[in-house]
Design a protein around this motif. Sequence first.
Motif, PDB file in Angstrom:
ATOM      1  N   ARG A 126       0.831  -1.216   0.000  1.00  0.00           N
ATOM      2  CA  ARG A 126       0.000   0.000   0.000  1.00  0.00           C
ATOM      3  C   ARG A 126       0.855   1.252   0.000  1.00  0.00           C
ATOM      4  NH1 ARG A 126      -5.302  -0.171   2.990  1.00  0.00           N
ATOM      5  NH2 ARG A 126      -5.323   1.927   2.149  1.00  0.00           N
ATOM      6  N   LEU A 127       2.059   1.159   0.607  1.00  0.00           N
ATOM      7  CA  LEU A 127       2.906   2.326   0.817  1.00  0.00           C
ATOM      8  C   LEU A 127       4.336   1.842   1.003  1.00  0.00           C
ATOM      9  CD1 LEU A 127       3.138   5.428   1.696  1.00  0.00           C
ATOM     10  CD2 LEU A 127       2.745   4.598   4.023  1.00  0.00           C
ATOM     11  N   ILE A 128       5.296   2.636   0.534  1.00  0.00           N
ATOM     12  CA  ILE A 128       6.713   2.365   0.783  1.00  0.00           C
ATOM     13  C   ILE A 128       7.244   3.507   1.635  1.00  0.00           C
ATOM     14  CG2 ILE A 128       9.003   2.037  -0.216  1.00  0.00           C
ATOM     15  CD1 ILE A 128       7.602   1.046  -2.778  1.00  0.00           C
ATOM     16  N   VAL A 129       7.905   3.158   2.747  1.00  0.00           N
ATOM     17  CA  VAL A 129       8.449   4.153   3.668  1.00  0.00           C
ATOM     18  C   VAL A 129       9.968   4.012   3.693  1.00  0.00           C
ATOM     19  CG1 VAL A 129       8.448   5.002   6.052  1.00  0.00           C
ATOM     20  CG2 VAL A 129       6.356   4.001   5.078  1.00  0.00           C
ATOM     21  N   VAL A 130      10.662   5.135   3.557  1.00  0.00           N
ATOM     22  CA  VAL A 130      12.121   5.160   3.662  1.00  0.00           C
ATOM     23  C   VAL A 130      12.519   6.372   4.495  1.00  0.00           C
ATOM     24  CG1 VAL A 130      12.575   3.945   1.492  1.00  0.00           C
ATOM     25  CG2 VAL A 130      12.379   6.437   1.491  1.00  0.00           C
ATOM     26  N   GLY A 131      13.722   6.346   5.021  1.00  0.00           N
ATOM     27  CA  GLY A 131      14.237   7.485   5.781  1.00  0.00           C
ATOM     28  C   GLY A 131      15.159   8.313   4.920  1.00  0.00           C
ATOM     29  N   THR A 132      15.413   9.539   5.358  1.00  0.00           N
ATOM     30  CA  THR A 132      16.388  10.361   4.665  1.00  0.00           C
ATOM     31  C   THR A 132      17.770   9.802   4.956  1.00  0.00           C
ATOM     32  OG1 THR A 132      16.460  11.884   6.542  1.00  0.00           O
ATOM     33  CG2 THR A 132      15.009  12.468   4.713  1.00  0.00           C
ATOM     34  N   ARG A 133      18.693  10.103   4.089  1.00  0.00           N
ATOM     35  CA  ARG A 133      20.046   9.592   4.296  1.00  0.00           C
ATOM     36  C   ARG A 133      20.785  10.418   5.336  1.00  0.00           C
ATOM     37  NH1 ARG A 133      24.245  12.388   1.935  1.00  0.00           N
ATOM     38  NH2 ARG A 133      23.679  13.942   0.382  1.00  0.00           N
ATOM     39  N   LYS A 134      21.834   9.840   5.876  1.00  0.00           N
ATOM     40  CA  LYS A 134      22.662  10.540   6.845  1.00  0.00           C
ATOM     41  C   LYS A 134      23.522  11.569   6.108  1.00  0.00           C
ATOM     42  CE  LYS A 134      23.230   6.411   9.670  1.00  0.00           C
ATOM     43  NZ  LYS A 134      24.185   5.427  10.139  1.00  0.00           N
ATOM     44  N   GLN A 135      23.901  12.613   6.845  1.00  0.00           N
ATOM     45  CA  GLN A 135      24.845  13.565   6.278  1.00  0.00           C
ATOM     46  C   GLN A 135      26.238  12.974   6.383  1.00  0.00           C
ATOM     47  OE1 GLN A 135      24.541  17.675   7.444  1.00  0.00           O
ATOM     48  NE2 GLN A 135      22.479  17.341   8.201  1.00  0.00           N
ATOM     49  N   GLY A 136      27.111  13.385   5.507  1.00  0.00           N
ATOM     50  CA  GLY A 136      28.485  12.941   5.565  1.00  0.00           C
ATOM     51  C   GLY A 136      29.045  12.694   4.183  1.00  0.00           C
ATOM     52  N   LEU A 137      30.356  12.716   4.090  1.00  0.00           N
ATOM     53  CA  LEU A 137      31.024  12.552   2.810  1.00  0.00           C
ATOM     54  C   LEU A 137      30.737  11.193   2.184  1.00  0.00           C
ATOM     55  CD1 LEU A 137      32.927  13.657   0.678  1.00  0.00           C
ATOM     56  CD2 LEU A 137      34.837  12.746   2.008  1.00  0.00           C
ATOM     57  N   VAL A 149      17.482   6.824  -2.960  1.00  0.00           N
ATOM     58  CA  VAL A 149      16.569   5.684  -3.022  1.00  0.00           C
ATOM     59  C   VAL A 149      15.126   6.181  -3.103  1.00  0.00           C
ATOM     60  CG1 VAL A 149      15.692   3.681  -1.755  1.00  0.00           C
ATOM     61  CG2 VAL A 149      18.153   4.109  -1.862  1.00  0.00           C
ATOM     62  N   ALA A 150      14.777   7.188  -2.305  1.00  0.00           N
ATOM     63  CA  ALA A 150      13.408   7.710  -2.305  1.00  0.00           C
ATOM     64  C   ALA A 150      13.031   8.283  -3.672  1.00  0.00           C
ATOM     65  CB  ALA A 150      13.259   8.786  -1.231  1.00  0.00           C
ATOM     66  N   VAL A 151      13.916   9.059  -4.261  1.00  0.00           N
ATOM     67  CA  VAL A 151      13.635   9.655  -5.573  1.00  0.00           C
ATOM     68  C   VAL A 151      13.527   8.565  -6.634  1.00  0.00           C
ATOM     69  CG1 VAL A 151      14.586  11.119  -7.411  1.00  0.00           C
ATOM     70  CG2 VAL A 151      14.644  11.892  -5.023  1.00  0.00           C
ATOM     71  N   ARG A 152      14.420   7.607  -6.593  1.00  0.00           N
ATOM     72  CA  ARG A 152      14.394   6.524  -7.584  1.00  0.00           C
ATOM     73  C   ARG A 152      13.132   5.681  -7.440  1.00  0.00           C
ATOM     74  NH1 ARG A 152      18.889   3.436  -6.619  1.00  0.00           N
ATOM     75  NH2 ARG A 152      18.669   2.397  -8.592  1.00  0.00           N
ATOM     76  N   LEU A 153      12.675   5.456  -6.201  1.00  0.00           N
ATOM     77  CA  LEU A 153      11.416   4.736  -5.989  1.00  0.00           C
ATOM     78  C   LEU A 153      10.237   5.537  -6.537  1.00  0.00           C
ATOM     79  CD1 LEU A 153      11.821   3.312  -2.379  1.00  0.00           C
ATOM     80  CD2 LEU A 153      11.295   1.975  -4.435  1.00  0.00           C
ATOM     81  N   ALA A 154      10.225   6.820  -6.247  1.00  0.00           N
ATOM     82  CA  ALA A 154       9.109   7.665  -6.672  1.00  0.00           C
ATOM     83  C   ALA A 154       8.967   7.713  -8.191  1.00  0.00           C
ATOM     84  CB  ALA A 154       9.282   9.076  -6.115  1.00  0.00           C
ATOM     85  N   HIS A 155      10.073   7.551  -8.904  1.00  0.00           N
ATOM     86  CA  HIS A 155      10.042   7.634 -10.370  1.00  0.00           C
ATOM     87  C   HIS A 155       9.911   6.282 -11.053  1.00  0.00           C
ATOM     88  CE1 HIS A 155      10.745  11.918 -10.803  1.00  0.00           C
ATOM     89  NE2 HIS A 155      11.564  11.826  -9.769  1.00  0.00           N
ATOM     90  N   ARG A 156       9.919   5.183 -10.307  1.00  0.00           N
ATOM     91  CA  ARG A 156       9.943   3.857 -10.929  1.00  0.00           C
ATOM     92  C   ARG A 156       8.754   2.966 -10.580  1.00  0.00           C
ATOM     93  NH1 ARG A 156      15.142   5.449 -10.818  1.00  0.00           N
ATOM     94  NH2 ARG A 156      16.427   4.879 -12.600  1.00  0.00           N
ATOM     95  N   GLN A 157       7.783   3.483  -9.847  1.00  0.00           N
ATOM     96  CA  GLN A 157       6.618   2.677  -9.506  1.00  0.00           C
ATOM     97  C   GLN A 157       5.469   3.598  -9.144  1.00  0.00           C
ATOM     98  OE1 GLN A 157       5.730   2.205  -5.876  1.00  0.00           O
ATOM     99  NE2 GLN A 157       7.052   3.986  -5.731  1.00  0.00           N
ATOM    100  N   THR A 158       4.289   3.025  -8.936  1.00  0.00           N
ATOM    101  CA  THR A 158       3.087   3.847  -8.769  1.00  0.00           C
ATOM    102  C   THR A 158       2.625   4.021  -7.324  1.00  0.00           C
ATOM    103  OG1 THR A 158       1.686   1.894  -9.091  1.00  0.00           O
ATOM    104  CG2 THR A 158       2.236   3.196 -11.057  1.00  0.00           C
ATOM    105  N   ARG A 159       3.265   3.348  -6.392  1.00  0.00           N
ATOM    106  CA  ARG A 159       2.843   3.447  -4.995  1.00  0.00           C
ATOM    107  C   ARG A 159       3.324   4.753  -4.368  1.00  0.00           C
ATOM    108  NH1 ARG A 159       3.723  -1.327  -6.435  1.00  0.00           N
ATOM    109  NH2 ARG A 159       2.267  -2.951  -5.887  1.00  0.00           N
ATOM    110  N   PRO A 160       2.614   5.229  -3.349  1.00  0.00           N
ATOM    111  CA  PRO A 160       3.108   6.398  -2.621  1.00  0.00           C
ATOM    112  C   PRO A 160       4.394   6.049  -1.876  1.00  0.00           C
ATOM    113  CG  PRO A 160       0.840   5.858  -1.975  1.00  0.00           C
ATOM    114  CD  PRO A 160       1.320   4.777  -2.880  1.00  0.00           C
TER     115      PRO A 160
END
Length: 178
Positions: A126-137, A149-160
């Motif tokens: 129904r939904l895919i949940v991910v966290g933001t990435r950590k800061q750092g080099l 990962v979040a952007v790539r998921l949002a552009h490659r499938q239809t789920r929120p």
Amino acid sequence: MSDEASATPSPSETGAQPTGAVLVGVVAGQSPRVVKEAARYAKAFGVPLLVVNVDVTRFVAYEDPDGSVQTAAIDLAAVGRESEVKQVTDETSAALEGCDVEWSLRWLVGDPALAMKKLADEVRARLIVVGTRKQGLGESIREFFTGSVAVRLAHRQTRPVLVVPTGQLLDDDQDFEG
């Protein structure tokens, strides 16, 4: 990119596919806020929570006709994942302690966005949940090569896709750098 066999079954694993589940991507050391937020949505939807960790150091070599997956390490000298698997399992159990939602863990291999997309399709999430990435080099370099990962998921499938902030917030005029 299907699930890899795990020697560590989850507390509520029944062997059945959790159809309609909320899928949450986790990594070792991640803020428990991501899993807790995903559990809130799973409870609100009345569906199970499917907690997913993707081993990016392995890739799917081939899938047998019966659906079993044969994997290979990118770095053949790579050390096993036992400590990471234990850490993810322990952190997830602690985050969901007292939470009244059915949940299970899955271990995938390969590209995180593609692996989670495939699993979401299989279980009709129904939904895919991910966290933001950590800061750092190191994270900045990883994201430069692999993308968010979040952007790539949002552009490659239809789920929120729900992205849960996990780190220190930046000012509106501050650039995001390592």
